[in-house]
Design a protein around this motif. Structure first.
Motif, short mmCIF file in Angstrom:
data_model
loop_
_atom_site.label_atom_id
_atom_site.label_comp_id
_atom_site.label_asym_id
_atom_site.label_seq_id
_atom_site.Cartn_x
_atom_site.Cartn_y
_atom_site.Cartn_z
N HIS A 78 9.22 -0.64 -20.24
CA HIS A 78 9.00 0.74 -20.67
C HIS A 78 8.71 1.63 -19.47
CE1 HIS A 78 7.86 -0.85 -24.89
NE2 HIS A 78 9.08 -0.35 -24.92
N GLY A 79 9.33 2.80 -19.46
CA GLY A 79 9.23 3.67 -18.30
C GLY A 79 7.82 3.98 -17.84
N LEU A 80 6.97 4.39 -18.77
CA LEU A 80 5.63 4.80 -18.38
C LEU A 80 4.69 3.62 -18.13
CD1 LEU A 80 3.70 6.31 -21.44
CD2 LEU A 80 5.52 4.64 -21.61
N GLU A 81 5.20 2.39 -18.28
CA GLU A 81 4.39 1.20 -18.01
C GLU A 81 4.76 0.59 -16.66
OE1 GLU A 81 4.71 -1.35 -21.45
OE2 GLU A 81 4.22 0.28 -22.82
N TRP A 82 5.11 1.44 -15.70
CA TRP A 82 5.59 0.99 -14.40
C TRP A 82 4.54 0.24 -13.59
CZ3 TRP A 82 2.54 3.59 -10.97
CH2 TRP A 82 2.06 4.85 -11.35
N ILE A 83 3.27 0.33 -13.97
CA ILE A 83 2.25 -0.44 -13.27
C ILE A 83 2.52 -1.94 -13.38
CG2 ILE A 83 0.58 -0.66 -15.18
CD1 ILE A 83 -1.64 -0.06 -13.09
N THR A 84 3.19 -2.37 -14.46
CA THR A 84 3.50 -3.79 -14.62
C THR A 84 4.46 -4.27 -13.52
OG1 THR A 84 5.32 -3.32 -16.15
CG2 THR A 84 3.14 -3.73 -17.11
N LYS A 132 -4.91 4.94 -21.30
CA LYS A 132 -3.75 5.71 -21.71
C LYS A 132 -2.63 5.52 -20.69
CE LYS A 132 -2.15 10.38 -22.83
NZ LYS A 132 -2.51 11.81 -22.90
N ASN A 133 -1.42 5.19 -21.18
CA ASN A 133 -0.28 5.05 -20.29
C ASN A 133 0.21 6.41 -19.79
OD1 ASN A 133 0.07 2.21 -20.32
ND2 ASN A 133 1.02 2.32 -22.34
N PRO A 134 0.66 6.46 -18.55
CA PRO A 134 0.65 5.39 -17.56
C PRO A 134 -0.76 5.14 -17.04
CG PRO A 134 1.46 7.40 -16.54
CD PRO A 134 1.29 7.70 -18.01
N LEU A 135 -1.14 3.87 -16.94
CA LEU A 135 -2.47 3.55 -16.45
C LEU A 135 -2.61 4.02 -15.00
CD1 LEU A 135 -2.88 -0.09 -17.83
CD2 LEU A 135 -3.87 2.01 -18.75
N PRO A 136 -3.78 4.52 -14.64
CA PRO A 136 -3.97 5.03 -13.27
C PRO A 136 -3.99 3.91 -12.24
CG PRO A 136 -6.06 5.02 -14.45
CD PRO A 136 -5.00 4.65 -15.46
N LEU A 137 -3.50 4.20 -11.06
CA LEU A 137 -3.46 3.20 -10.00
C LEU A 137 -4.85 2.84 -9.50
CD1 LEU A 137 -0.27 4.26 -8.07
CD2 LEU A 137 -0.63 2.18 -9.39
N LYS A 142 0.82 -1.21 0.00
CA LYS A 142 0.00 0.00 0.00
C LYS A 142 0.85 1.26 0.00
CE LYS A 142 -4.09 -2.00 2.24
NZ LYS A 142 -4.98 -1.97 3.42
N LYS A 143 2.02 1.20 0.65
CA LYS A 143 2.87 2.38 0.76
C LYS A 143 3.44 2.81 -0.59
CE LYS A 143 4.26 1.70 5.57
NZ LYS A 143 5.41 1.47 6.50
N ILE A 144 3.64 1.85 -1.52
CA ILE A 144 4.20 2.23 -2.81
C ILE A 144 3.14 2.26 -3.91
CG2 ILE A 144 6.53 1.45 -2.29
CD1 ILE A 144 5.99 -1.04 -3.96
N LEU A 145 1.87 2.00 -3.56
CA LEU A 145 0.81 2.12 -4.56
C LEU A 145 0.42 3.58 -4.70
CD1 LEU A 145 -1.58 -0.94 -4.15
CD2 LEU A 145 -0.25 -0.27 -6.13
N ASN A 146 1.38 4.35 -5.11
CA ASN A 146 1.22 5.78 -5.30
C ASN A 146 2.31 6.20 -6.26
OD1 ASN A 146 1.85 8.64 -4.91
ND2 ASN A 146 0.35 8.56 -3.25
N ASP A 147 1.94 6.86 -7.35
CA ASP A 147 2.94 7.14 -8.37
C ASP A 147 4.06 8.05 -7.88
OD1 ASP A 147 1.44 9.42 -8.26
OD2 ASP A 147 0.79 9.37 -10.34
N ASN A 148 3.86 8.76 -6.79
CA ASN A 148 4.93 9.59 -6.24
C ASN A 148 5.89 8.77 -5.36
OD1 ASN A 148 4.00 12.03 -7.37
ND2 ASN A 148 2.44 12.18 -5.78
N ASP A 194 -6.20 -2.77 -8.85
CA ASP A 194 -6.84 -3.98 -8.30
C ASP A 194 -7.65 -4.72 -9.36
OD1 ASP A 194 -5.80 -3.73 -5.72
OD2 ASP A 194 -7.44 -2.43 -5.05
N LYS A 195 -8.34 -3.98 -10.20
CA LYS A 195 -9.13 -4.60 -11.26
C LYS A 195 -8.23 -5.36 -12.23
CE LYS A 195 -10.61 -1.89 -14.50
NZ LYS A 195 -11.35 -0.84 -15.26
N ILE A 196 -7.11 -4.76 -12.61
CA ILE A 196 -6.17 -5.44 -13.51
C ILE A 196 -5.57 -6.66 -12.83
CG2 ILE A 196 -3.97 -5.21 -14.73
CD1 ILE A 196 -4.63 -2.22 -15.08
#
Length: 300
Positions: A62-68, A275-280, A2-8, A284-286
């Protein structure tokens, strides 16, 4: 998590701390140093399982695909939790799955690119001035590594044909994305993953990208006979669409190179839609759809 589920928060320093946390929490996880990025960041591999058959999952190319990367970290944690507590995951006993398999997960193949995508010029290091120029100060679409090479265009799979296609699209040098470098495997990140695959007998590879809810499963004339069957299974559990290579996505990638080099099953999975980056908010859905795919990939 949870602590890193934030793009900042998902910069490399916090990613590294989370790797350390997983290593300390789970005796079943071994952390390997798979190589270094252009800017010297460690490319971590997380290893779990006791078997002799190796499966490789790769994210963060890919940089902007960091959700992976976050998705793979969540899966690693959930799998290790189930494994160490003799529990099921997606209806399968984790100890049974990993009895004959060893899963290697590389959450971030491109740590520099992810930091650039998240922090802009701050993440560029010695390439700050070059990168400011090639993206006109707008890092919102950054996919490449720190010196402007798209890692997924840098593999030796019909690379010279891909170079011609890049030039037809006016891509001649370092770019936020789609520039394949000066020659195949010119980049340390590319070398790290190809070295791993050449040194360890990998039976199946899945590389995760975003977005599109698609699965790429073939390349050239060396595609394994099992690939389509496995791809159909991965599609069935996620409802992702099976697609074939085309255009600038038709060669030069990790999946393409692995199939060409080894003739074994390899897949590119494009997670989520948008649209990448996909929103956090989509995370959970993904993940719910992806977890069963990741388990399914260990069953073959």
């Amino acid at each position: 998590m949870k602590k890193i589920l934030n793009d900042n928060n998902f910069v490399y320093s916090n990613y590294k701390k989370y790797i350390s946390f997983l290593n300390k929490k789970f005796a079943s996880i071994t952390v390997a140093d798979c190589g270094k990025s252009v800017l010297g960041k460690t490319i971590f591999g997380l290893v779990i399982g006791e078997g002799s058959e190796n499966i490789l999952y790769v994210g963060g190319t890919h940089g902007l695909e960091w959700i992976t990367s976050l998705l793979l970290l969540r899966f690693t944690e959930n799998l290790a939790e189930a494994y160490e507590n003799n529990r099921c995951i997606c209806g399968f006993k984790a100890t049974d799955i990993l009895k004959n398999k060893r899963l290697i997960i590389i959450p971030e193949l491109n740590p520099d690119g992810i930091d650039i995508s998240l922090t802009g010029e701050e993440g560029c290091g010695i390439y700050k001035q070059q990168n400011l120029a090639i993206c006109n100060g707008d890092f919102s679409g950054w996919s490449a590594n720190a010196r402007g090479v798209d890692i997924n265009h840098n593999f030796n799979a019909d690379w010279y044909t891909l170079r011609e296609k890049e030039e037809k699209n006016n891509i001649f040098g370092p770019s936020p994305g789609r520039y394949g470098g000066r020659y195949p495997e010119s980049e340390p990140e590319t070398k790290a993953i190809t070295r791993l695959c050449r040194n360890i007998d990998i039976s199946l590879l899945v590389t995760f990208h975003s977005q599109g809810e698609e699965i790429y499963y073939e390349y050239g004339n060396n595609t394994s006979e099992k690939s389509l069957y496995i791809a159909k299974m991965l599609s069935a559990v996620t409802d992702y669409t099976l697609v074939k290579n085309e255009g600038l996505a038709s060669s030069g990638g990790l999946k393409d190179w692995f199939i060409e080099e080894f003739g074994k099953p390899a897949f590119t999975v494009e997670v989520g839609k948008g649209k990448n980056p996909l929103p956090l908010t989509d995370f959970d859905k993904i993940y719910r759809r992806l977890e069963v795919m990741m388990i399914t990939g260990l069953l073959f």
